[in-house]
Scaffold this motif. Structure first.
Motif, PDB file in Angstrom:
ATOM      1  N   ARG A  16     -45.988  26.895  75.277  1.00  0.00           N
ATOM      2  CA  ARG A  16     -46.343  26.033  76.401  1.00  0.00           C
ATOM      3  C   ARG A  16     -45.595  26.451  77.665  1.00  0.00           C
ATOM      4  O   ARG A  16     -46.091  26.243  78.771  1.00  0.00           O
ATOM      5  N   LEU A  17     -44.403  27.022  77.497  1.00  0.00           N
ATOM      6  CA  LEU A  17     -43.631  27.491  78.645  1.00  0.00           C
ATOM      7  C   LEU A  17     -44.149  28.828  79.176  1.00  0.00           C
ATOM      8  O   LEU A  17     -44.015  29.123  80.367  1.00  0.00           O
ATOM      9  N   ALA A  18     -44.727  29.630  78.300  1.00  0.00           N
ATOM     10  CA  ALA A  18     -45.117  30.999  78.653  1.00  0.00           C
ATOM     11  C   ALA A  18     -45.948  31.111  79.920  1.00  0.00           C
ATOM     12  O   ALA A  18     -45.637  31.953  80.780  1.00  0.00           O
ATOM     13  N   ASN A  23     -45.969  33.067  85.447  1.00  0.00           N
ATOM     14  CA  ASN A  23     -46.212  32.760  86.862  1.00  0.00           C
ATOM     15  C   ASN A  23     -44.954  32.973  87.688  1.00  0.00           C
ATOM     16  O   ASN A  23     -45.002  33.590  88.761  1.00  0.00           O
ATOM     17  N   PHE A  24     -43.814  32.461  87.208  1.00  0.00           N
ATOM     18  CA  PHE A  24     -42.558  32.624  87.943  1.00  0.00           C
ATOM     19  C   PHE A  24     -42.219  34.096  88.094  1.00  0.00           C
ATOM     20  O   PHE A  24     -41.797  34.536  89.160  1.00  0.00           O
ATOM     21  N   THR A  33     -38.546  39.125  84.767  1.00  0.00           N
ATOM     22  CA  THR A  33     -39.740  39.129  83.922  1.00  0.00           C
ATOM     23  C   THR A  33     -39.773  37.813  83.158  1.00  0.00           C
ATOM     24  O   THR A  33     -38.763  37.098  83.066  1.00  0.00           O
ATOM     25  N   ALA A  34     -40.906  37.513  82.576  1.00  0.00           N
ATOM     26  CA  ALA A  34     -41.017  36.302  81.762  1.00  0.00           C
ATOM     27  C   ALA A  34     -40.058  36.358  80.582  1.00  0.00           C
ATOM     28  O   ALA A  34     -39.448  35.345  80.221  1.00  0.00           O
ATOM     29  N   VAL A  35     -39.888  37.537  80.004  1.00  0.00           N
ATOM     30  CA  VAL A  35     -38.964  37.689  78.873  1.00  0.00           C
ATOM     31  C   VAL A  35     -37.522  37.438  79.309  1.00  0.00           C
ATOM     32  O   VAL A  35     -36.759  36.778  78.610  1.00  0.00           O
ATOM     33  N   GLN A  36     -37.149  37.933  80.479  1.00  0.00           N
ATOM     34  CA  GLN A  36     -35.794  37.675  80.986  1.00  0.00           C
ATOM     35  C   GLN A  36     -35.562  36.189  81.238  1.00  0.00           C
ATOM     36  O   GLN A  36     -34.483  35.673  80.952  1.00  0.00           O
ATOM     37  N   VAL A  57     -43.383  22.638  85.294  1.00  0.00           N
ATOM     38  CA  VAL A  57     -42.132  23.138  84.715  1.00  0.00           C
ATOM     39  C   VAL A  57     -41.251  23.623  85.851  1.00  0.00           C
ATOM     40  O   VAL A  57     -41.732  24.244  86.809  1.00  0.00           O
ATOM     41  N   CYS A  58     -39.977  23.322  85.742  1.00  0.00           N
ATOM     42  CA  CYS A  58     -38.992  23.728  86.726  1.00  0.00           C
ATOM     43  C   CYS A  58     -37.826  24.379  85.986  1.00  0.00           C
ATOM     44  O   CYS A  58     -37.416  23.899  84.927  1.00  0.00           O
ATOM     45  N   LEU A  59     -37.301  25.463  86.524  1.00  0.00           N
ATOM     46  CA  LEU A  59     -36.125  26.116  85.959  1.00  0.00           C
ATOM     47  C   LEU A  59     -34.951  25.932  86.901  1.00  0.00           C
ATOM     48  O   LEU A  59     -35.090  26.089  88.118  1.00  0.00           O
ATOM     49  N   THR A  60     -33.804  25.593  86.329  1.00  0.00           N
ATOM     50  CA  THR A  60     -32.579  25.419  87.110  1.00  0.00           C
ATOM     51  C   THR A  60     -31.485  26.304  86.542  1.00  0.00           C
ATOM     52  O   THR A  60     -31.577  26.792  85.417  1.00  0.00           O
TER      53      THR A  60
END
Length: 128
Positions: A16-18, A23-24, A33-36, A57-60
């Motif tokens: 679900r995060l992928a 996108n980010f 990268t998405a993997v990083q 989704v938000c990343l902090t």
């Protein structure tokens, strides 16, 4: 409802995060990268915040004096942006941080200013 994904639960929510991580990464100008991003979440270097049922989704990331909102995306931003920012600001206060710094695309500026954010830098990108 805003909720944080615990690092131990990242594998269960990876599917679900992928799309958000991809996108980010695509909008990062090859800085990540998405993997990083996934690795950073697993290593507890970043935190994932989810609005509702993955509406956004938000990343902090946590730093010595601030919490940084690194990337954020979702549908119908006006439905969740205020609650998400308030939740992250409250968490930053709980951690004893002095500020929240938001890394955002230009479309967020007007709204962010209404919440008390002030522009600090402008990012300029030139493709070669």
């Amino acid at each position: 409802m805003i909720w944080g994904v615990q690092s131990a639960d990242i594998p269960a929510y990876a599917g679900r995060l992928a799309p958000f991580l991809i996108n980010f990464a695509e909008k990062s100008h090859a800085r990540t990268t998405a993997v990083q991003l996934l690795d950073a979440l697993m290593a507890k270097d970043m935190q994932a915040w989810v609005c509702g049922d993955f509406d956004a989704v938000c990343l902090t990331s946590v730093h010595p004096e601030h919490v940084e909102i690194n990337c954020c995306a979702g549908e119908d931003r006006t439905a969740w942006q205020d609650d998400l920012e308030a939740e992250i600001a409250e968490w930053a206060k709980f951690l004893g941080k002095k500020r929240v710094i938001m890394i955002a695309r230009p479309g967020w500026q007007k709204w962010a200013r209404s919440k008390g954010y002030k522009p600090a830098h402008v990012e300029l990108v030139r493709n070669l």
